[in-house]
Scaffold this motif. Structure first.
Motif, PDB file in Angstrom:
ATOM      1  N   MET A 189     -53.509 -64.398 -39.103  1.00 28.45           N
ATOM      2  CA  MET A 189     -52.705 -63.344 -38.493  1.00 28.45           C
ATOM      3  C   MET A 189     -51.622 -62.846 -39.435  1.00 28.45           C
ATOM      4  O   MET A 189     -51.258 -63.503 -40.399  1.00 28.45           O
ATOM      5  N   PHE A 190     -51.160 -61.619 -39.119  1.00 26.00           N
ATOM      6  CA  PHE A 190     -50.058 -61.083 -39.904  1.00 26.00           C
ATOM      7  C   PHE A 190     -49.198 -60.229 -38.990  1.00 26.00           C
ATOM      8  O   PHE A 190     -49.589 -59.905 -37.867  1.00 26.00           O
ATOM      9  N   ALA A 191     -48.022 -59.886 -39.447  1.00 31.16           N
ATOM     10  CA  ALA A 191     -47.115 -59.080 -38.635  1.00 31.16           C
ATOM     11  C   ALA A 191     -46.451 -58.038 -39.523  1.00 31.16           C
ATOM     12  O   ALA A 191     -46.268 -58.250 -40.719  1.00 31.16           O
ATOM     13  N   VAL A 192     -46.103 -56.900 -38.917  1.00 25.33           N
ATOM     14  CA  VAL A 192     -45.411 -55.850 -39.659  1.00 25.33           C
ATOM     15  C   VAL A 192     -44.216 -55.407 -38.828  1.00 25.33           C
ATOM     16  O   VAL A 192     -44.334 -55.203 -37.623  1.00 25.33           O
ATOM     17  N   LEU A 251     -55.571 -55.926 -33.289  1.00 31.95           N
ATOM     18  CA  LEU A 251     -54.274 -55.350 -33.633  1.00 31.95           C
ATOM     19  C   LEU A 251     -53.514 -55.109 -32.341  1.00 31.95           C
ATOM     20  O   LEU A 251     -54.056 -54.546 -31.397  1.00 31.95           O
ATOM     21  N   ALA A 252     -52.271 -55.582 -32.290  1.00 31.15           N
ATOM     22  CA  ALA A 252     -51.516 -55.434 -31.050  1.00 31.15           C
ATOM     23  C   ALA A 252     -50.109 -54.938 -31.332  1.00 31.15           C
ATOM     24  O   ALA A 252     -49.489 -55.381 -32.293  1.00 31.15           O
ATOM     25  N   LEU A 298     -45.827 -54.847 -35.074  1.00 30.85           N
ATOM     26  CA  LEU A 298     -47.283 -54.886 -34.951  1.00 30.85           C
ATOM     27  C   LEU A 298     -47.755 -56.256 -35.390  1.00 30.85           C
ATOM     28  O   LEU A 298     -47.226 -56.837 -36.327  1.00 30.85           O
ATOM     29  N   GLU A 299     -48.750 -56.770 -34.660  1.00 28.81           N
ATOM     30  CA  GLU A 299     -49.362 -58.010 -35.123  1.00 28.81           C
ATOM     31  C   GLU A 299     -50.853 -57.799 -35.167  1.00 28.81           C
ATOM     32  O   GLU A 299     -51.426 -57.142 -34.293  1.00 28.81           O
ATOM     33  N   GLY A 300     -51.459 -58.335 -36.212  1.00 32.92           N
ATOM     34  CA  GLY A 300     -52.893 -58.166 -36.347  1.00 32.92           C
ATOM     35  C   GLY A 300     -53.541 -59.438 -36.823  1.00 32.92           C
ATOM     36  O   GLY A 300     -52.874 -60.373 -37.227  1.00 32.92           O
ATOM     37  N   ALA A 301     -54.857 -59.449 -36.725  1.00 29.25           N
ATOM     38  CA  ALA A 301     -55.608 -60.592 -37.230  1.00 29.25           C
ATOM     39  C   ALA A 301     -56.852 -60.104 -37.925  1.00 29.25           C
ATOM     40  O   ALA A 301     -57.369 -59.027 -37.598  1.00 29.25           O
TER      41      ALA A 301
END
Lengths: 225, 398
Positions: B60-63, B99-100, B222-225
């Protein structure tokens, strides 16, 4: 064997200067038994320290077995003591926590002899002084005379060129003293060279020659009949 | 004289004064035990923490926006995330599997009988996938919840328990920040180390969140994987590029991935362990001084022994080695006992605190080697004092 030429030793403490040895020359041949006599302060202990390679002369030469040892460093002197000299002291100087055998083994430990040969040689030396059956006794379990015999065995164990004894009977009664001196005499007859320091005439006469010291000088060389 | 002989002589010296030797080594024992225990517990905690984080999903990652570059009060900058951003990112970055959008605020969640404070997270169904959330009862947020802006909520297990007790929360009504919503799902309670903070969460559709807090169109983060762990860095980079292009704001977005965070956490816990271990190491130093002290006493007591040994042929080196070995053996014995106590202590603490200790063989090895080094360091001075004695002087002393 021992050939000392013009030995000088001067001690300084502050401004006071003590001339302990003032140009001493002497020779001790192989197989000899020599006593050194003199009052305290005559320089006999200083001489013994130098002959025993525990101290170095300030001037003069000292040949032991033909080798000049007067200029050697501490470690070289330790090696000379280990290989060529045996010591017997007034107060035995045994290590209290080691039994008789292990005390006798001590010089061999520093000579690098392996433990089996050490044990063999130590037991042999002990039986030479009549203590074979006391090998596992601690110094505290032995009498003064027995302790001194252990010390003699220790001095003999590395087959030294010279055996140096400093007042070896000083702590012993008359009878025991005579026993110890008989051992020295017997060893001398077997060929051991002995230099003995004492201030008692009846002990000194066990030797065949008496060197009289006074004020740091050799005063008289007296043969014993 | 060879080393083995020196060792035997040294051992004999130690045996002669058992009580004193024991007390002397106590400092070393405590020092080594403390270091071992602290490092073991620290390493165990760190491993636990990293494992927990891994459980969150390493792919996961975050922006988020870099607020530091904005002047205060300037809250509407045109660089905030929009729903269109998400669509664009999905199109341009195929590596992204989920993506959330996320907005979050703390608020009071009130149930029929009790209430609690919780972090209210406005997001979409993808969030559960990204964060590996597990639903215990009911369901997580669905697309239709978001599309319809439905007044529904998903509670985390702990919050559900606090508000509803043994009652079934499903279908019940709670109010968040005064707005009533229906509970449609409950997450599993997590037995987590990170949970000691006691943070509770409630999840609502993003649109519902915006309604509850009167903040239309706001998306905090935003968080995505990605499907694969290896794709995270690339996906993050592409996402940042899309955002910068769309908002014409190069360098104004910050991306982070859990892998980076784990690295930081790993480093931080490592440093903490190191610092605490170093403090424990000070006791080792104190122990070393104790050994030096007792060795000096020992040398003074045995001047005569040293003299006798020298007379019969011990060189200075032989004496030096004898006393040095004695000091080293003292410290090594202390070190070994310290290792045993340290390992035992770490295990005991672990048992009491439910915290797995991590005793690595290199810590033990290092501790033993270090205690030996302490022996050398603090033994060299007394041993040198012994070796420098003059045999005549030494024999004269009583």
């Amino acid at each position: 064997m021992i050939k000392a030429e013009n030995l000088w030793k001067i001690y300084r403490s502050g401004t006071i200067e003590v001339q302990a040895l003032r140009g001493v020359s002497l020779t001790v041949n192989t197989g000899e038994f020599v006593s050194v006599m003199g009052p305290s302060g005559s320089g006999k202990s200083t001489l013994l320290n130098i002959l025993g390679c525990l101290d170095r002369p300030d001037a003069g030469t000292y040949l032991l077995n033909g080798r000049d040892v007067s200029g050697l460093n501490a470690d070289a002197l330790a090696a000379v003591r280990n290989r060529h000299l045996g010591f017997v002291f007034q107060n035995y100087n045994l290590l209290p926590r080691l039994d008789a055998r292990r005390n006798v083994e001590l010089p061999l430990v520093y000579a690098g002899v392996d433990s089996r040969s050490r044990r063999e040689l130590a037991l042999k030396a002990l039986s030479r002084v009549g203590l074979a059956d006391r090998a596992d006794h601690l110094p505290t379990q032995l009498s003064g005379g027995q302790n001194q015999r252990v010390a003699i065995a220790r001095a003999l164990v590395n087959r030294p060129a010279v055996l140096l004894a400093d007042e070896p009977t000083g702590n012993l009664d008359t009878r025991t003293s005579a026993e110890i001196m008989d051992i020295f005499r017997a060893l001398n007859r077997e060929g051991v060279t002995i230099v003995l320091v004492t201030h008692e005439r009846e002990i000194a006469v066990y030797a065949r020659r008496i060197l009289h010291f006074r004020d740091g000088m050799l005063q008289r060389d007296e043969p014993v009949e | 004289m060879n080393l083995w002989e020196s060792f035997l002589v040294a051992l004999d010296g130690i045996r002669a004064n058992k009580l004193r030797s024991g007390l002397t080594t106590l400092g070393i024992v405590i020092g080594i035990a403390a270091v071992i225990a602290v490092v073991a517990i620290g390493q165990g905690g760190r491993a636990l923490l990293l494992a927990e984080m891994e459980g969150l999903g390493t792919n996961m990652f975050a922006v988020h926006l870099d607020w530091r570059q904005d002047s205060l009060g300037e809250l509407r900058t045109g660089r905030e995330f929009t729903a269109q951003d998400l669509v664009a990112i999905r199109q341009v970055v195929p590596e992204i599997s989920h993506l959330a959008p996320i907005s979050a605020r703390t608020a009071v969640v009130r149930g029929p009988r009790s209430q609690g404070a919780a972090q209210v997270v406005g997001t979409t169904g993808d969030y559960a996938e990204i964060r590996n959330l597990t639903v215990a009862r009911g369901r997580f947020l669905a697309e239709s919840d978001q599309a319809g802006g439905r007044r529904v909520a998903v509670l985390d297990g702990e919050l559900a328990r606090e508000i509803f007790g043994r009652q079934d929360p499903l279908g019940q009504r709670v109010t968040i920040h005064g707005v009533p919503v229906i509970v449609v799902g409950v997450l599993e309670e997590k037995k987590s180390l990170l949970d000691f903070l006691g943070m509770r969460y409630v999840y609502v559709p993003l649109r519902t969140w915006q309604y509850i807090f009167h903040e239309p169109a706001v998306i905090h983060q935003l968080e995505g994987a990605t499907a694969d762990r290896e794709q995270v860095a690339e996906a993050l980079q592409k996402t940042l590029a899309v955002l910068e292009r769309r908002h014409d704001a190069p360098g104004r977005y910050i991306g982070s991935s859990l892998e980076q965070e784990m690295e930081i956490v790993g480093q931080a816990t490592g440093i903490i362990t190191l610092v605490v271990g170093a403090i424990a190491g000070i006791s080792l130093f104190v122990g070393g001084v104790g050994v030096m002290n007792i060795m000096l006493v020992s040398v003074t007591e045995r001047v005569r022994e040293i003299g006798i040994r020298m007379v019969v042929g011990a060189r200075r080196r032989d004496i030096l080695v004898q006393f040095l070995i004695e000091a080293v053996v003292l410290c090594l014995l202390g070190g070994l006992v310290g290792v045993l106590i340290g390992v035992g202590g770490a295990m005991l603490i672990a048992k009491l605190a439910n915290w797995p200790p991590l005793i690595s063989w290199w810590t033990v090895l290092l501790a033993v080697v270090f205690s030996g080094a302490v022996g050398v360091f603090f033994g060299i001075y007394p041993a040198n004092q012994a070796a420098r004695l003059d045999p005549i002087e030494a024999l004269r002393r009583e």
